[in-house]
Design a protein around this motif. Structure first.
Motif, PDB file in Angstrom:
ATOM      1  N   ILE A 170       0.838  -1.191   0.000  1.00 46.68           N
ATOM      2  CA  ILE A 170       0.000   0.000   0.000  1.00 46.68           C
ATOM      3  C   ILE A 170       0.872   1.239   0.000  1.00 46.68           C
ATOM      4  N   LYS A 171       0.589   2.120  -0.944  1.00 46.03           N
ATOM      5  CA  LYS A 171       1.235   3.433  -0.980  1.00 46.03           C
ATOM      6  C   LYS A 171       0.212   4.426  -0.467  1.00 46.03           C
ATOM      7  N   ARG A 172       0.500   5.004   0.667  1.00 41.85           N
ATOM      8  CA  ARG A 172      -0.421   5.932   1.332  1.00 41.85           C
ATOM      9  C   ARG A 172      -0.310   7.315   0.701  1.00 41.85           C
ATOM     10  N   ASN A 173      -1.179   7.614  -0.243  1.00 41.76           N
ATOM     11  CA  ASN A 173      -1.161   8.912  -0.911  1.00 41.76           C
ATOM     12  C   ASN A 173      -1.538  10.042   0.042  1.00 41.76           C
ATOM     13  N   SER A 174      -2.331   9.712   1.066  1.00 44.30           N
ATOM     14  CA  SER A 174      -2.784  10.729   1.997  1.00 44.30           C
ATOM     15  C   SER A 174      -1.727  11.072   3.059  1.00 44.30           C
ATOM     16  N   ARG A 175      -0.650  10.292   3.144  1.00 41.81           N
ATOM     17  CA  ARG A 175       0.368  10.520   4.169  1.00 41.81           C
ATOM     18  C   ARG A 175       1.767  10.585   3.560  1.00 41.81           C
ATOM     19  N   ASN A 176       1.976  11.520   2.677  1.00 44.33           N
ATOM     20  CA  ASN A 176       3.298  11.774   2.097  1.00 44.33           C
ATOM     21  C   ASN A 176       3.925  10.552   1.451  1.00 44.33           C
ATOM     22  N   GLY A 177       3.124   9.674   0.879  1.00 44.06           N
ATOM     23  CA  GLY A 177       3.667   8.546   0.142  1.00 44.06           C
ATOM     24  C   GLY A 177       4.250   7.433   0.982  1.00 44.06           C
ATOM     25  N   GLU A 178       3.867   7.355   2.270  1.00 46.26           N
ATOM     26  CA  GLU A 178       4.343   6.240   3.094  1.00 46.26           C
ATOM     27  C   GLU A 178       3.922   4.934   2.433  1.00 46.26           C
ATOM     28  N   ALA A 179       4.672   3.873   2.703  1.00 44.49           N
ATOM     29  CA  ALA A 179       4.348   2.577   2.116  1.00 44.49           C
ATOM     30  C   ALA A 179       4.342   1.508   3.199  1.00 44.49           C
ATOM     31  N   GLN A 180       3.483   0.509   3.001  1.00 42.64           N
ATOM     32  CA  GLN A 180       3.369  -0.585   3.957  1.00 42.64           C
ATOM     33  C   GLN A 180       3.197  -1.901   3.216  1.00 42.64           C
ATOM     34  N   LEU A 181       3.686  -2.969   3.841  1.00 41.29           N
ATOM     35  CA  LEU A 181       3.471  -4.327   3.357  1.00 41.29           C
ATOM     36  C   LEU A 181       2.630  -5.056   4.398  1.00 41.29           C
ATOM     37  N   TYR A 182       1.419  -5.471   3.995  1.00 38.72           N
ATOM     38  CA  TYR A 182       0.542  -6.257   4.858  1.00 38.72           C
ATOM     39  C   TYR A 182       0.677  -7.721   4.481  1.00 38.72           C
ATOM     40  N   VAL A 183       0.739  -8.597   5.477  1.00 37.36           N
ATOM     41  CA  VAL A 183       0.737 -10.041   5.276  1.00 37.36           C
ATOM     42  C   VAL A 183      -0.499 -10.560   6.007  1.00 37.36           C
ATOM     43  N   ASP A 184      -1.483 -11.055   5.240  1.00 35.93           N
ATOM     44  CA  ASP A 184      -2.776 -11.452   5.801  1.00 35.93           C
ATOM     45  C   ASP A 184      -2.980 -12.955   5.693  1.00 35.93           C
ATOM     46  N   PHE A 185      -3.057 -13.622   6.836  1.00 36.43           N
ATOM     47  CA  PHE A 185      -3.455 -15.024   6.918  1.00 36.43           C
ATOM     48  C   PHE A 185      -4.872 -15.068   7.486  1.00 36.43           C
TER      49      PHE A 185
END
Length: 139
Positions: free
Chosen positions: A110-125
């Motif tokens: 996820i590239k957070r456009n609303s928060r200065n381009g922060e990025a996250q990797l989610y791992v969902d089981f």
């Protein structure tokens, strides 16, 4: 200047890297923080844990994402589910994967456009989830 260069690198990274099923090149990321949540016996999810500072290497290449945490995590991409924009305006790339134990999961970048381009990797089981705050490493 450095912040705009980092933002540009993320835009370039996500626009090129995430639209392809095969990575074709090695992409290296670094985690800066980690949070987790778990499913209770009554099927309710816990709240997200507090953020823990981390510095873990993530490498993506040829349909595989490897997270070099204390216990190495290897995710083979079965299906590139494509890019979507969520209700917050954030860009989400979703991948259906299988780990080294044969468990199915979904990885979401996820590239957070609303928060200065922060990025996250989610791992969902099915029974647990974790999220890393990530930064692109310059190569």
């Amino acid at each position: 200047m450095k912040k705009s260069a980092v933002t540009f690198a993320f835009v370039l990274f996500f626009s090129v890297f995430m639209t392809e099923t095969s990575f074709g090149q090695v992409i290296k990321l670094k985690t800066t923080a980690l949070a987790m949540k778990f499913k209770h016996d009554d099927n309710r999810w816990s709240d997200w844990s507090d953020w823990e500072r981390t510095s873990v290497l993530i490498v993506a290449d040829d349909n595989r994402i490897t997270v070099y945490s204390k216990e190495k995590q290897v995710y083979d991409i079965i299906e590139n589910e494509g890019k979507k924009t969520d209700s917050d305006g954030d860009d989400v790339w979703s991948y259906f994967c299988i780990n080294e134990d044969g468990a199915r999961c979904r990885l979401r970048l996820i590239k957070r456009n609303s928060r200065n381009g922060e990025a996250q990797l989610y791992v969902d089981f099915n029974d647990m989830k974790w999220v890393y705050n990530i930064e692109l490493l310059e190569t």
